[in-house]
Design a protein around this motif. Structure first.
Motif, PDB file in Angstrom:
ATOM      1  N   ALA B  71      17.099 -22.545  59.950  1.00 18.35           N
ATOM      2  CA  ALA B  71      17.050 -23.627  60.944  1.00 18.35           C
ATOM      3  C   ALA B  71      17.234 -23.077  62.355  1.00 18.35           C
ATOM      4  CB  ALA B  71      18.111 -24.670  60.626  1.00 18.35           C
ATOM      5  N   LEU B  72      18.278 -22.285  62.546  1.00 17.80           N
ATOM      6  CA  LEU B  72      18.580 -21.759  63.885  1.00 17.80           C
ATOM      7  C   LEU B  72      17.499 -20.807  64.366  1.00 17.80           C
ATOM      8  CD1 LEU B  72      22.392 -21.195  63.399  1.00 17.80           C
ATOM      9  CD2 LEU B  72      21.380 -22.589  65.216  1.00 17.80           C
ATOM     10  N   GLY B  73      17.030 -19.930  63.465  1.00 17.63           N
ATOM     11  CA  GLY B  73      15.974 -18.997  63.827  1.00 17.63           C
ATOM     12  C   GLY B  73      14.722 -19.738  64.282  1.00 17.63           C
ATOM     13  N   GLY B  74      14.387 -20.825  63.588  1.00 16.41           N
ATOM     14  CA  GLY B  74      13.229 -21.627  63.966  1.00 16.41           C
ATOM     15  C   GLY B  74      13.389 -22.234  65.353  1.00 16.41           C
ATOM     16  N   LEU B  75      14.541 -22.838  65.601  1.00 19.09           N
ATOM     17  CA  LEU B  75      14.776 -23.485  66.898  1.00 19.09           C
ATOM     18  C   LEU B  75      14.812 -22.456  68.027  1.00 19.09           C
ATOM     19  CD1 LEU B  75      17.455 -26.088  65.757  1.00 19.09           C
ATOM     20  CD2 LEU B  75      15.160 -26.605  66.632  1.00 19.09           C
TER      21      LEU B  75
END
Lengths: 201, 201
Positions: B71-75
């Motif tokens: 999730a964080l990597g995507g954002l």
């Protein structure tokens, strides 16, 4: 047994009225989850016996019901006050959004609890049903505003309602009373972004 | 013992790769809460033994870490792609918001898990720290857009960021793939409301 309702403290313990007990219960529910909280834990937090707690409330479920009623009643009140009237639909929509922000600020722990309800019991499902009824009434107001030409019609009314209330509800994640933003300033900011957007013209 | 990574099913059980195990784990975490989920429950849901699960993952914590990273990597990727560049700050802000909606739609269960993290462990606190760093970078972009005069300056940049992402993040509450709104339509709607508001001119 301590005197839960007493006006005088016994053995150094404060007397609690129903509202104060409810406030503590809601704080504990928000901290550790409603399902994971026992009546024994609530009594321990209040420093009273379970029997003393049961003197005021029938069950943990009743505490949940009263807490959700406070949040839902507040939001429905804000809608009732502006759902109809002589002003334009977009003015009434703005008033409903402003009212919802005020309820959220004034009843922050209760609305926080409401927004975490997932429908695990009869009481929770009834609360979700009232939230959906609320959303439908706001959607109808958005649709009226679209018909009168004051709200853009290129976004589905129910999506617009969800996005606007998504922004309003997100306040529970970061708004804390006594912070740099006053409740009035916050309501102005939410209305400004929802109705007019961030972009200058 | 079943062959968790096997390409052929044994005794009617499917083989799972790491991504599939992670997807099932995240679904269970979102359903019943991360803290309340045991490795034994995850193994039972997958129809494999605990030992088979431990063949692929060291711990429940590792599953959480990988899920939050996704999730964080995507954002962060959406932000990295547009944080700097030749376009105006308000165009880049719009691109970041559009990218964030896409990540949310594409990685819905992972972002849902991220948004429920409360900081109960080292891994959760590290995730919250990355979320705050992300917010600060978006806030700096909003401030740049205010300086260039393309975003209204009467709302504090960090409040504007929180309100805009409050709307984006609220999608996890109601957006479901395959619903009436496509991801592209949803991104357009979110951008339209955030940047230009609901009101017609």
């Amino acid at each position: 047994m301590s005197d839960l309702a007493g006006t005088t403290a016994r053995r150094g313990r404060p007397g609690y009225d129903r509202d104060q007990i409810l406030a503590v219960a809601v704080a504990v529910f928000n901290e550790q989850g409603y399902d994971a909280t026992s009546v024994a834990q609530l009594a321990a937090r209040l420093g009273v016996s379970k029997a003393a707690l049961y003197h005021h409330f029938d069950s943990k479920e009743q505490l949940l019901q009263l807490a959700l009623e406070r949040a839902l009643g507040g939001l429905e009140g804000a809608l009732d006050a502006h759902a109809t009237g002589e002003e334009s639909a977009s003015e009434r929509l703005g008033a409903v959004l402003r009212g919802a922000v005020r309820v959220l600020v004034d009843e922050l722990p209760y609305v926080t609890l409401l927004l975490r309800v997932r429908g695990n019991s009869v009481i929770e499902r009834a609360a979700l049903q009232r939230r959906r009824a609320f959303d439908r009434r706001v959607t109808a107001l958005v649709r009226d505003a679209q018909r009168e030409g004051s709200v853009r019609a290129d976004i589905d009314a129910s999506v617009a309602t969800r996005l606007a209330f998504g922004m309003v509800n997100s306040l529970v994640e970061w708004y804390r009373p006594g912070g740099p933003e006053s409740a009035d300033q916050l309501a102005r900011d939410v209305l400004a972004v929802t109705l007019d957007g961030l972009r200058t013209r």
